[in-house]
Enzyme design. Structure first.
Site, PDB file in Angstrom:
ATOM      1  N   ARG A 116      76.720 -22.531  60.095  1.00  0.00           N
ATOM      2  CA  ARG A 116      76.932 -21.676  60.341  1.00  0.00           C
ATOM      3  C   ARG A 116      77.699 -22.386  62.540  1.00  0.00           C
ATOM      4  NH1 ARG A 116      74.563 -22.481  65.054  1.00  0.00           N
ATOM      5  NH2 ARG A 116      75.245 -20.514  65.243  1.00  0.00           N
ATOM      6  N   GLY A 117      77.912 -20.975  62.525  1.00  0.00           N
ATOM      7  CA  GLY A 117      79.237 -20.948  63.924  1.00  0.00           C
ATOM      8  C   GLY A 117      80.472 -21.026  63.220  1.00  0.00           C
ATOM      9  N   ALA A 118      81.200 -20.643  63.573  1.00  0.00           N
ATOM     10  CA  ALA A 118      82.372 -20.120  64.220  1.00  0.00           C
ATOM     11  C   ALA A 118      83.489 -21.398  63.878  1.00  0.00           C
ATOM     12  CB  ALA A 118      83.606 -19.616  65.280  1.00  0.00           C
ATOM     13  N   GLN A 158      69.650 -17.587  66.328  1.00  0.00           N
ATOM     14  CA  GLN A 158      70.028 -18.359  66.542  1.00  0.00           C
ATOM     15  C   GLN A 158      69.723 -19.260  68.024  1.00  0.00           C
ATOM     16  OE1 GLN A 158      71.683 -15.570  65.064  1.00  0.00           O
ATOM     17  NE2 GLN A 158      73.615 -16.272  63.342  1.00  0.00           N
ATOM     18  N   ASP A 180      83.618 -15.332  67.310  1.00  0.00           N
ATOM     19  CA  ASP A 180      83.791 -16.044  66.585  1.00  0.00           C
ATOM     20  C   ASP A 180      85.447 -15.313  65.839  1.00  0.00           C
ATOM     21  OD1 ASP A 180      81.298 -16.597  64.355  1.00  0.00           O
ATOM     22  OD2 ASP A 180      80.882 -15.509  66.359  1.00  0.00           O
ATOM     23  N   ASN A 184      82.013 -11.215  68.751  1.00  0.00           N
ATOM     24  CA  ASN A 184      80.674 -12.821  69.194  1.00  0.00           C
ATOM     25  C   ASN A 184      79.383 -12.151  68.139  1.00  0.00           C
ATOM     26  OD1 ASN A 184      80.298 -15.167  69.871  1.00  0.00           O
ATOM     27  ND2 ASN A 184      78.486 -14.354  71.128  1.00  0.00           N
TER      28      ASN A 184
HETATM   29  O1  MRU Z   1      76.201 -16.106  62.250  1.00  0.00           O
HETATM   30  P1  MRU Z   1      76.801 -17.176  63.320  1.00  0.00           P
HETATM   31  O2  MRU Z   1      75.408 -17.916  63.252  1.00  0.00           O
HETATM   32  O3  MRU Z   1      77.658 -18.468  62.537  1.00  0.00           O
HETATM   33  O4  MRU Z   1      77.516 -16.919  64.100  1.00  0.00           O
HETATM   34  C1  MRU Z   1      78.096 -17.214  64.605  1.00  0.00           C
HETATM   35  C2  MRU Z   1      77.869 -17.445  65.944  1.00  0.00           C
HETATM   36  O5  MRU Z   1      77.266 -19.108  66.351  1.00  0.00           O
HETATM   37  C3  MRU Z   1      78.281 -17.611  67.474  1.00  0.00           C
HETATM   38  O6  MRU Z   1      78.273 -15.768  67.136  1.00  0.00           O
HETATM   39  C4  MRU Z   1      78.905 -17.574  68.290  1.00  0.00           C
HETATM   40  O7  MRU Z   1      78.415 -17.443  69.280  1.00  0.00           O
HETATM   41  C5  MRU Z   1      79.678 -18.624  67.807  1.00  0.00           C
HETATM   42  S1  MRU Z   1      80.452 -19.781  67.154  1.00  0.00           S
HETATM   43  C6  MRU Z   1      80.009 -21.402  68.601  1.00  0.00           C
END
Ligand code: MRU
Length: 363
Positions: free
Chosen positions: A56-58, A204, A244, A254
């Site tokens: 996960r994380g963009a 998270q 994101d 985000n």
């Molecule tokens: O749903 P996720 O955990 O994939 O969410 C994305 C994120 O981790 C956050 O929104 C984050 O702040 C941006 S990605 C570095």
């Protein structure tokens, strides 16, 4: 000339490794309780890992999708196979534009090639995306470091950073986005303290706390709803969050809850920064209204997972199945609430993003 400090590599693990046949991921659904690595050998498994948030994380979602495509092309690499794999991976999660950015980059690179050379080219391009993400995060971290350095010099006490969700190395190839300045400041000997909000319902924030504790950086976990009070009380000198998808005008999607922090920060006069590589900027999206917001399974709201007294992972219901629940996973912070956007090119006021790192530079 001063050199940007390198965070201690002993504190970092690999979010993703590969051996040219498979990708080894750190299963983030098991963290912070268990350290579990999984071997991903097919495009279907890569798609599942993204959808289920094992990764996960963009930025990491985009990197995993690129490797997923490389895995797919091992089974057949004609145009139909290429497009089918892109469609499968592209449908996994809607909000993080890095996913689509990475797949589009792979398509542009691979489509003109003969099918027999596409597989190897795909592995190479996926590796390039991984390496470039680490470099971009390090660069944006050095711009954020300058902000923290300036505050440290002025305040003569630890600099207190509020963040939300997890935008650390777990969410990227390395360093993280929002946490990159924190890691670099720590490596430079600047005292930093982080306020990490829980980030219900997927929590998270616990990943952020886990990362920072491993790096021996002071971190305090707070409930999402504590942000306004803490900002009013002066508990944070600045807020740094990840992103994101950033629209061309600087509106930023985000993790859900980010906009509330931005509103409170604005009201309290606390600077609010967004940190993301250029791959998170969607130049085709003029403003936040065009950003698709993922709505996840309502069951995520009705259940929590944790360790019981015997150190066993347990998932328990905190609400009845019959209770209607709505689970939007992201919100959009309007550009007017954002002090600056940190990317590898520097720091821009949201309205100046195009001038700092225009569309073509991101390709
Ligand atoms: O749903 P996720 O955990 O994939 O969410 C994305 C994120 O981790 C956050 O929104 C984050 O702040 C941006 S990605 C570095």
């Amino acid at each position: 000339m001063t050199r940007t400090p390198q965070p201690d590599p002993a504190h970092a693990l690999h979010t993703l490794r590969e051996d040219g046949h498979a990708v080894i991921i750190l299963d983030q659904t098991a963290l912070p309780h268990r350290f579990v690595e999984c071997r991903v050998e097919t495009v279907e498994a890569a798609a599942h890992a993204i959808r289920s948030m094992q990764v996960r994380g963009a930025p990491l979602i985009g990197i995993t999708a690129a490797y997923g495509l490389a895995l797919a092309l091992g089974r057949g690499a004609d145009d139909a196979a290429l497009e089918a794999a892109i469609a499968l991976l592209g449908a996994t999660r809607p909000t993080a534009v890095n996913l689509h950015w990475a797949l589009e980059r792979m398509r542009r690179h691979l489509a003109p090639l003969a099918p027999e050379v596409r597989r190897d080219a795909a592995w190479r391009e996926a590796r390039a995306i991984l390496t470039e993400d680490a470099a971009a995060n390090h660069a944006l971290g050095s711009h954020g470091l300058a902000l923290i350095q300036e505050l440290a010099g002025r305040l003569e006490r630890p600099v207190r950073v509020m963040t939300h969700c997890n935008a650390g190395w777990l969410a990227t190839a390395a360093y993280g986005t929002a946490l990159a300045p924190v890691y670099l400041a720590h490596a430079a000997g600047i005292a930093v303290e982080v306020l990490a909000s829980e980030t219900r319902p997927r929590n998270q924030g616990l990943l952020t706390a886990w990362e920072l504790e491993r790096a021996r950086i002071a971190v305090t976990l707070v409930a999402d709803n504590a942000a306004a009070l803490l900002l009013q009380q002066g508990a944070a000198d600045l807020v740094i969050v990840g992103a994101d998808r950033i629209a061309a005008n600087g509106d930023t999607a985000n993790k859900i809850g980010t906009c509330l922090k931005a509103l409170a920060a604005k009201d309290c006069g606390v600077p609010f920064y967004v940190a993301a590589p250029r791959s998170t900027i969607d130049w085709d999206c003029p403003d936040g209204a065009g950003i698709p917001i993922e709505r996840r399974d309502a069951a995520e709201l009705r259940r929590v997972t944790g360790l019981d007294a015997h150190d066993r992972l347990q998932t328990v219901d905190i609400a009845p199945e019959s209770l209607r629940a709505d689970n939007p996973a992201f919100d959009v912070t309007p550009a007017r609430l954002i002090t600056g956007i940190l990317c590898e090119c520097g720091i821009a006021a949201p309205g100046d993003l195009g001038a700092l790192c225009g569309r073509e530079a991101a390709r």
